[in-house]
Design a protein around this motif. Structure first.
Motif, PDB file in Angstrom:
ATOM      1  N   GLU A  29      12.496  -6.068  -7.438  1.00  0.00           N
ATOM      2  CA  GLU A  29      11.381  -5.314  -6.850  1.00  0.00           C
ATOM      3  C   GLU A  29      10.655  -6.189  -5.822  1.00  0.00           C
ATOM      4  OE1 GLU A  29       9.104  -1.579  -7.110  1.00  0.00           O
ATOM      5  OE2 GLU A  29      11.013  -2.162  -7.970  1.00  0.00           O
ATOM      6  N   TYR A  33      10.439  -5.643  -1.425  1.00  0.00           N
ATOM      7  CA  TYR A  33       9.220  -5.536  -0.626  1.00  0.00           C
ATOM      8  C   TYR A  33       8.779  -6.870  -0.027  1.00  0.00           C
ATOM      9  CZ  TYR A  33       9.312  -1.061  -2.881  1.00  0.00           C
ATOM     10  OH  TYR A  33       9.716   0.169  -3.320  1.00  0.00           O
ATOM     11  N   ILE A  38       3.501  -9.795  -6.862  1.00  0.00           N
ATOM     12  CA  ILE A  38       3.235  -8.563  -7.604  1.00  0.00           C
ATOM     13  C   ILE A  38       2.834  -8.897  -9.036  1.00  0.00           C
ATOM     14  CG2 ILE A  38       4.648  -7.088  -6.129  1.00  0.00           C
ATOM     15  CD1 ILE A  38       6.896  -7.266  -8.199  1.00  0.00           C
ATOM     16  N   THR A 121       6.402   4.191  -8.988  1.00  0.00           N
ATOM     17  CA  THR A 121       7.368   3.183  -8.570  1.00  0.00           C
ATOM     18  C   THR A 121       7.283   3.035  -7.065  1.00  0.00           C
ATOM     19  OG1 THR A 121       9.654   2.421  -8.813  1.00  0.00           O
ATOM     20  CG2 THR A 121       9.339   4.749  -8.258  1.00  0.00           C
ATOM     21  N   GLY A 122       7.802   1.947  -6.551  1.00  0.00           N
ATOM     22  CA  GLY A 122       7.832   1.739  -5.115  1.00  0.00           C
ATOM     23  C   GLY A 122       8.805   2.690  -4.436  1.00  0.00           C
ATOM     24  N   HIS A 123       8.502   3.055  -3.216  1.00  0.00           N
ATOM     25  CA  HIS A 123       9.300   4.054  -2.485  1.00  0.00           C
ATOM     26  C   HIS A 123      10.727   3.597  -2.194  1.00  0.00           C
ATOM     27  CE1 HIS A 123       8.027   1.520   0.879  1.00  0.00           C
ATOM     28  NE2 HIS A 123       8.952   2.107   1.621  1.00  0.00           N
ATOM     29  N   ARG A 124      10.978   2.311  -2.210  1.00  0.00           N
ATOM     30  CA  ARG A 124      12.331   1.811  -1.929  1.00  0.00           C
ATOM     31  C   ARG A 124      13.184   1.653  -3.184  1.00  0.00           C
ATOM     32  NH1 ARG A 124      10.682  -3.105   2.069  1.00  0.00           N
ATOM     33  NH2 ARG A 124       9.821  -1.825   3.741  1.00  0.00           N
ATOM     34  N   ASN A 125      12.599   1.833  -4.340  1.00  0.00           N
ATOM     35  CA  ASN A 125      13.346   1.629  -5.573  1.00  0.00           C
ATOM     36  C   ASN A 125      14.088   2.913  -5.946  1.00  0.00           C
ATOM     37  OD1 ASN A 125      14.306   1.054  -8.157  1.00  0.00           O
ATOM     38  ND2 ASN A 125      12.668  -0.449  -8.463  1.00  0.00           N
ATOM     39  N   GLN A 144      -0.047   4.738   0.289  1.00  0.00           N
ATOM     40  CA  GLN A 144       0.181   3.396   0.824  1.00  0.00           C
ATOM     41  C   GLN A 144      -0.552   2.405  -0.062  1.00  0.00           C
ATOM     42  OE1 GLN A 144       1.655   3.017   4.107  1.00  0.00           O
ATOM     43  NE2 GLN A 144       1.637   0.807   4.022  1.00  0.00           N
ATOM     44  N   LEU A 149       4.638  -0.965   1.652  1.00  0.00           N
ATOM     45  CA  LEU A 149       4.825  -0.494   0.278  1.00  0.00           C
ATOM     46  C   LEU A 149       4.054   0.794   0.048  1.00  0.00           C
ATOM     47  CD1 LEU A 149       5.625  -0.616  -2.717  1.00  0.00           C
ATOM     48  CD2 LEU A 149       3.669  -2.131  -3.089  1.00  0.00           C
ATOM     49  N   SER A 150       4.797   1.826  -0.239  1.00  0.00           N
ATOM     50  CA  SER A 150       4.199   3.082  -0.682  1.00  0.00           C
ATOM     51  C   SER A 150       4.545   3.258  -2.151  1.00  0.00           C
ATOM     52  CB  SER A 150       4.762   4.263   0.116  1.00  0.00           C
ATOM     53  OG  SER A 150       4.369   4.165   1.465  1.00  0.00           O
ATOM     54  N   LEU A 151       3.567   3.664  -2.932  1.00  0.00           N
ATOM     55  CA  LEU A 151       3.798   3.951  -4.340  1.00  0.00           C
ATOM     56  C   LEU A 151       4.024   5.446  -4.507  1.00  0.00           C
ATOM     57  CD1 LEU A 151       1.298   1.756  -6.384  1.00  0.00           C
ATOM     58  CD2 LEU A 151       3.773   1.546  -6.209  1.00  0.00           C
TER      59      LEU A 151
END
Length: 166
Positions: A29, A33, A38, A121-125, A144, A149-151
């Motif tokens: 994670e 990002y 984190i 969760t994060g938008h890229r996960n 944002q 990082l967008s949640l």
């Protein structure tokens, strides 16, 4: 002879293994990002002990080893909040994440009342997003959290736990 993974409530003796697993599990994670600060990577043992006392913390054990964990609690609005779902990398893609998620949902329902479950969760996960969608969660919000990082918040209505065979 093979061993089965057993899901149970975490104990004080599990805190170091949970923290080590969390650190291992959140490396990917942090890499996604580019942020190694984190909270799951900086949490202290004392903070984890506090969570153990105040929240439902479950672990998945393979023998004496903690290979998965998840946390949950019910907020003042009756929402079952779920976070820190971590499965050891060698145990991923075998359904353990889904089992942990259902176990914490059942634990929260037993405490009740719960009107819905919510997690983020994060938008890229993409792996997490697939898992949560497969478990019935639907996107309810994207915000944002930091640059890059967008949640993604996902939610599902609470239902009664399935009766388990004795």
């Amino acid at each position: 002879m093979g061993m089965s993974v057993i899901i149970s409530a975490a104990t004080e003796q599990d805190t170091e293994q949970i923290l080590k697993l969390q650190y291992l599990g959140y490396q990917s994670e942090a890499e996604l990002y580019g942020d190694w600060s984190i909270e799951p990577l900086t949490q202290t043992l004392e903070s984890l002990r506090t969570e153990l006392a105040e929240r439902h913390v479950l672990v998945a054990r393979l023998g004496d080893e903690v290979v998965g964990t998840v946390r949950g609690w019910i907020d003042a609005d009756g929402v079952g909040r779920i976070n820190r779902l971590v499965v050891h990398p060698r145990m991923q893609h075998h359904g353990l994440g889904g089992r942990l998620l259902r176990a914490v949902e059942d634990r929260l329902l037993a405490q009740g009342p719960v009107r819905a479950f919510q997690l983020a969760t994060g938008h890229r996960n993409l792996g997490n997003l697939r898992l949560y969608t497969a478990q019935g969660y639907r996107q309810s919000e994207v915000r944002q959290a930091a640059p890059g990082l967008s949640l993604v918040t996902l939610e599902k209505p609470a239902t009664q736990p399935l009766a388990t065979a004795v």
